[in-house]
Each structure stands twice: as structure tokens, then as C-alpha cells.
Motif scaffolding. Structure first.
Motif, PDB file in Angstrom:
ATOM      1  N   GLU A   1      19.004 -62.873  -6.468  1.00  0.00           N
ATOM      2  CA  GLU A   1      19.336 -63.559  -5.219  1.00  0.00           C
ATOM      3  C   GLU A   1      18.730 -62.844  -4.021  1.00  0.00           C
ATOM      4  O   GLU A   1      18.273 -63.483  -3.071  1.00  0.00           O
ATOM      5  CB  GLU A   1      20.863 -63.641  -5.050  1.00  0.00           C
TER       6      GLU A   1
ATOM      7  N   THR B   1      15.093 -63.832  -4.020  1.00  0.00           N
ATOM      8  CA  THR B   1      14.913 -65.210  -3.541  1.00  0.00           C
ATOM      9  C   THR B   1      15.019 -65.255  -2.023  1.00  0.00           C
ATOM     10  O   THR B   1      14.197 -65.870  -1.333  1.00  0.00           O
ATOM     11  CB  THR B   1      15.989 -66.138  -4.132  1.00  0.00           C
ATOM     12  N   THR B   2      16.035 -64.599  -1.511  1.00  0.00           N
ATOM     13  CA  THR B   2      16.246 -64.602  -0.069  1.00  0.00           C
ATOM     14  C   THR B   2      15.098 -63.937   0.670  1.00  0.00           C
ATOM     15  O   THR B   2      14.573 -64.477   1.652  1.00  0.00           O
ATOM     16  CB  THR B   2      17.563 -63.886   0.270  1.00  0.00           C
TER      17      THR B   2
ATOM     18  N   LEU C   1      12.135 -66.191   0.685  1.00  0.00           N
ATOM     19  CA  LEU C   1      12.288 -67.312   1.619  1.00  0.00           C
ATOM     20  C   LEU C   1      12.122 -66.854   3.063  1.00  0.00           C
ATOM     21  O   LEU C   1      11.450 -67.505   3.869  1.00  0.00           O
ATOM     22  CB  LEU C   1      13.665 -67.963   1.425  1.00  0.00           C
TER      23      LEU C   1
ATOM     24  N   GLU D   1      17.678 -75.881  -3.099  1.00  0.00           N
ATOM     25  CA  GLU D   1      18.418 -74.850  -3.812  1.00  0.00           C
ATOM     26  C   GLU D   1      18.195 -73.453  -3.232  1.00  0.00           C
ATOM     27  O   GLU D   1      19.129 -72.663  -3.081  1.00  0.00           O
ATOM     28  CB  GLU D   1      17.978 -74.858  -5.280  1.00  0.00           C
ATOM     29  N   GLU D   2      16.944 -73.197  -2.869  1.00  0.00           N
ATOM     30  CA  GLU D   2      16.644 -71.881  -2.302  1.00  0.00           C
ATOM     31  C   GLU D   2      17.302 -71.700  -0.940  1.00  0.00           C
ATOM     32  O   GLU D   2      17.785 -70.627  -0.602  1.00  0.00           O
ATOM     33  CB  GLU D   2      15.128 -71.689  -2.165  1.00  0.00           C
TER      34      GLU D   2
ATOM     35  N   THR E   1      20.929 -70.970  -1.672  1.00  0.00           N
ATOM     36  CA  THR E   1      21.108 -69.593  -2.144  1.00  0.00           C
ATOM     37  C   THR E   1      21.049 -68.617  -0.986  1.00  0.00           C
ATOM     38  O   THR E   1      21.894 -67.722  -0.851  1.00  0.00           O
ATOM     39  CB  THR E   1      20.004 -69.218  -3.154  1.00  0.00           C
ATOM     40  N   THR E   2      20.069 -68.812  -0.133  1.00  0.00           N
ATOM     41  CA  THR E   2      19.895 -67.909   1.007  1.00  0.00           C
ATOM     42  C   THR E   2      21.073 -67.989   1.958  1.00  0.00           C
ATOM     43  O   THR E   2      21.613 -66.962   2.374  1.00  0.00           O
ATOM     44  CB  THR E   2      18.599 -68.251   1.758  1.00  0.00           C
TER      45      THR E   2
END
Lengths: 145, 145
Positions: free
Chosen positions: A129, A132-133, A136, B128-129, B132-133
Motif C-alpha cells: 500500500e 501504491t501510494t 500515485l 482502486e488506486e 487505496t491512497t
DNA sequence: GCCATAAAGACAATATATTGACAATATCGC
DNA sequence: GCGATATTGTCAATATATTGTCTTTATGGC
């Protein structure tokens, strides 16, 4: 125009403003004993995390602020003996900003409070996670450049 | 102490500072024609996104800044006729900050530039991303409170 | 209802950041 | 190398934010 992503994004932006403020407040509380302010530990952190070496405008880019604001604080920190301007092989005018000996000692102390804090804040968060963050956030940064 | 999450987290924090600065710069550029500054559109955005209604300290909490800073800017915006202090049924002293008629017009104009921007910035990012963020950011906020 | 504790407005001092402008110098394509 | 363009340092004005303090009032547990 009821794109759910639109609302999600605007919500995220607002939430990021909030987190930004909380991180600064937390950092200030954490470094109170070290005589640092957020303007200062941000610069130290940016330098420490960069492998290549940073100029004043480089620090400004990394921190997302104006180079003038960074110039002001680095000048003060050089005067205080925490930072040193060293010659930049890649640029004749724009010096590299590096930690002085005292700056490194300060950074060591900073790490002593920062590391446990970082570990504490992530121990129950999956690495995935975080990745992913970070990905992004980097992607958004690229768009805004 | 070579926790990979530690480095990941510190990197994330620094990157968030950067994104924060870029978002503010972007917002300022976007709202230049509306006579807004980031201190102002942040307040407007916070009010608009809140369903319940916000007091001055409430806005400060949402934005992650001091209530004094928010008080200052809302006072100015009330004087300028963009905001109105209205009675708060839940609290006798602390007024709710709401958009005046002119404030709502301003918000409409804000939306006209903000919405396309939000859509543009998320069109190639999976929902989804974003979720999640947002979830992770909220989780960090909770820790820091 | 009472009271300890927390929250809110107000004011002042200070720190930090942005913005704009200018001159000097680098950089990069050619 | 040359020249257009971008970058950098510097200075000044202004905006924004934090911090500390004090007074006044709410709030919530009892």
C-alpha cells in the motif's frame, strides 16, 4: 459531471492538505529539542535523502516551494554552521548545499527520533500500500510539472 | 534499522510535501482569474465538501492548520462578502461559516475550472488506486491526531 | 445543576512563503 | 563557438502561518 473519480480526487487533495499540516506539526513537535523548525528539518531531510547532492533551486523543487524561500533558510543555516555551500562540479554559479560536521550531528539526532516514528507509523501498513501510494503521488507530481 | 518501510515512508513524506506545494501552485494558477488565493479557495473547498457545516476551528482541522490562520482569512472573506457567519445550533459561540450568495457564484466559477482539472488528472488512474491512497492518507491522519 | 477541562475568539510577535523584478550567468541546440 | 532561452542569485514587498497568551464560554462527567 458526476464522475466518482472527480469527487474522490478532490477529497484526496483536501485530505492531503490536512496530512501535510499534521506532518509539519508532528515534525516540529518531534524536533523541538533539537532547535529545528520545519523549514530547517525539511531542508536537512531533502539533502539527506538525495544521493546526488542538491543546489538551492534543487531543494526548492524537491520540497515544492519557491527557491527564494529555500535560499533564505539555507543562508541562515549556513550562518548558523549547520550547512555549507560547496563547489558544484556541474554548475559554476549554483553551489551544492551540504551538511557541515555540526549539521551531520544534528541529522544523527534527527534520525534518532525520526526513525522510530517512521517505523511506528508504518508497522501495521502493508508495504504494498505504501508503494501504491508513493507511485500515485509521484504520478500526480509528474502531471503537475 | 534497515526497515525498507522506514525509507519508503520518509520518502513518501518528502514527496507529499512536494505534491502539496505543486497542488497549491496549480490551484493558484487555475483560480487566478477569480481573484482567489490558495488561502481562500482552500476555505471555500473545505466548506463545499463538508455536508455538515463547519466552524472556524473545524475548517482549521480539515485543512491541517491553526485556527488563528483560518480565522484571519475568514474574517477577510466575510468583510469581502464571500462568506457569512451564521448561527450554529450546536454551539452558541462558534458560528458556522457558510458561502454568501456571492460566495456561491464564486464557487460555481471555481467548479468550472476545478472539475475538468480533476477529471483530467485522474482519467488514467484506476479508481482502486485512488481509493487505496485516500484510505492510507486517512489512516496516517488518524495516527497523527 | 456543578465543576474541572476543553474549546473558541482575540491580539500580538514572529517565522515562513509567495510574488515580482532585475542582472548575471549557464545551458543547449545549432 | 554563437546566440536564444532558461536558470540562478538577490532584493523588496506582501501574504500567509505559527506560536504564545489571555479571557470567555461550552462541554461532558459526576
Amino acid at each position: 459531471m458526476h464522475s466518482p473519480k472527480r469527487v474522490l480526487f478532490l477529497d484526496l487533495v483536501l485530505t492531503l492538505f490536512r496530512l501535510n499540516g499534521l506532518l509539519i506539526a508532528e515534525g516540529d513537535a518531534m524536533t523541538k529539542g533539537l532547535g529545528l523548525t520545519h523549514a530547517r528539518w525539511k531542508v536537512i531531510g531533502a539533502i539527506a535523502l538525495s544521493s546526488a547532492g542538491l543546489t538551492v533551486p534543487g531543494i526548492a523543487r524537491v520540497l515544492g516551494q519557491s527557491r527564494q524561500a529555500v535560499q533564505r533558510i539555507t543562508d541562515v543555516m549556513v550562518a548558523d554552521g549547520i550547512l555549507v555551500y560547496t563547489e558544484n562540479p556541474k554548475h559554476k554559479r549554483s553551489a551544492l548545499v551540504t551538511l557541515s560536521e555540526r549539521g551531520q550531528e544534528t541529522y544523527t539526532l534527527l534520525r534518532e527520533v525520526q526513525d522510530p516514528w517512521a517505523i511506528r507509523n508504518t508497522e501495521d501498513i502493508p508495504t504494498e500500500e505504501l508503494e501504491t501510494t508513493l507511485r500515485l503521488v509521484r504520478r500526480l507530481i509528474k502531471k503537475l510539472n
